[in-house]
Scaffold this active site. Structure first.
Site, PDB file in Angstrom:
ATOM      1  CG  HIS A  18      22.978  48.898  46.101  1.00  0.00           C
ATOM      2  ND1 HIS A  18      22.207  48.801  44.966  1.00  0.00           N
ATOM      3  CD2 HIS A  18      23.149  50.227  46.325  1.00  0.00           C
ATOM      4  CE1 HIS A  18      21.931  50.009  44.512  1.00  0.00           C
ATOM      5  NE2 HIS A  18      22.500  50.899  45.327  1.00  0.00           N
ATOM      6  CG  LEU A  78      34.267  46.973  50.557  1.00  0.00           C
ATOM      7  CD1 LEU A  78      35.224  47.183  49.394  1.00  0.00           C
ATOM      8  CD2 LEU A  78      34.891  46.061  51.591  1.00  0.00           C
TER       9      LEU A  78
END
Length: 141
Positions: A18, A78
């Site tokens: 990210h 995830l």
């Protein structure tokens, strides 16, 4: 030792994180990349969707400079969300003109790569992740 000599295409792997103003996420993704590099013979780069460097386009340019012809992009997330379904594909040019994405610092950067880009699923619910959780809990008991 060129293990790619028997392959038709030279593969590179891009692990995508990210990005953050804090260093922790960057350290973890780079640590995962270091572990993975020891297990494979192909080039591995790390790129970040937002804030952190290198950006996804910078990492693609790095792999392209190594002569790879195919880049396998794996989001080190995830689960799927807006970033994995829209933002990262948009940065990679795989979104077919989709208008739905967030505005991020790196999104207007471009890369020079004429090869194939394959975008994989995020990590997901995997027994190996559950094993890490079991170990964490056991160490805390």
């Amino acid at each position: 030792m060129d293990s790619n000599s028997g392959q038709k295409t030279k593969i590179g792997v891009l692990l995508v994180g990210h990005g953050s103003r804090l260093p922790y996420g960057e350290e973890v993704i780079n640590g995962i990349a270091d572990i993975y590099r020891k297990e494979v013979d192909h080039p591995v780069a790390v790129g970040f969707m937002n804030i952190s460097r290198p950006s996804i386009p910078e990492a693609i340019n790095e792999l392209a400079a190594m002569g790879v012809e195919k880049i396998i992009v794996t989001p080190v997330f995830l689960a799927h969300g807006v970033h994995t379904k829209h933002d990262i594909p948009h940065i990679l040019g795989l979104d077919n003109g989709s208008e739905h994405h967030h505005h991020h610092e790196h999104e207007h950067e471009e890369f020079e790569f004429d090869g194939e880009i394959v975008y994989t699923e995020p990590l997901g619910a995997d027994p190996r992740i559950a094993e890490i959780i079991r170990e964490r809990v056991k160490s805390a008991i």
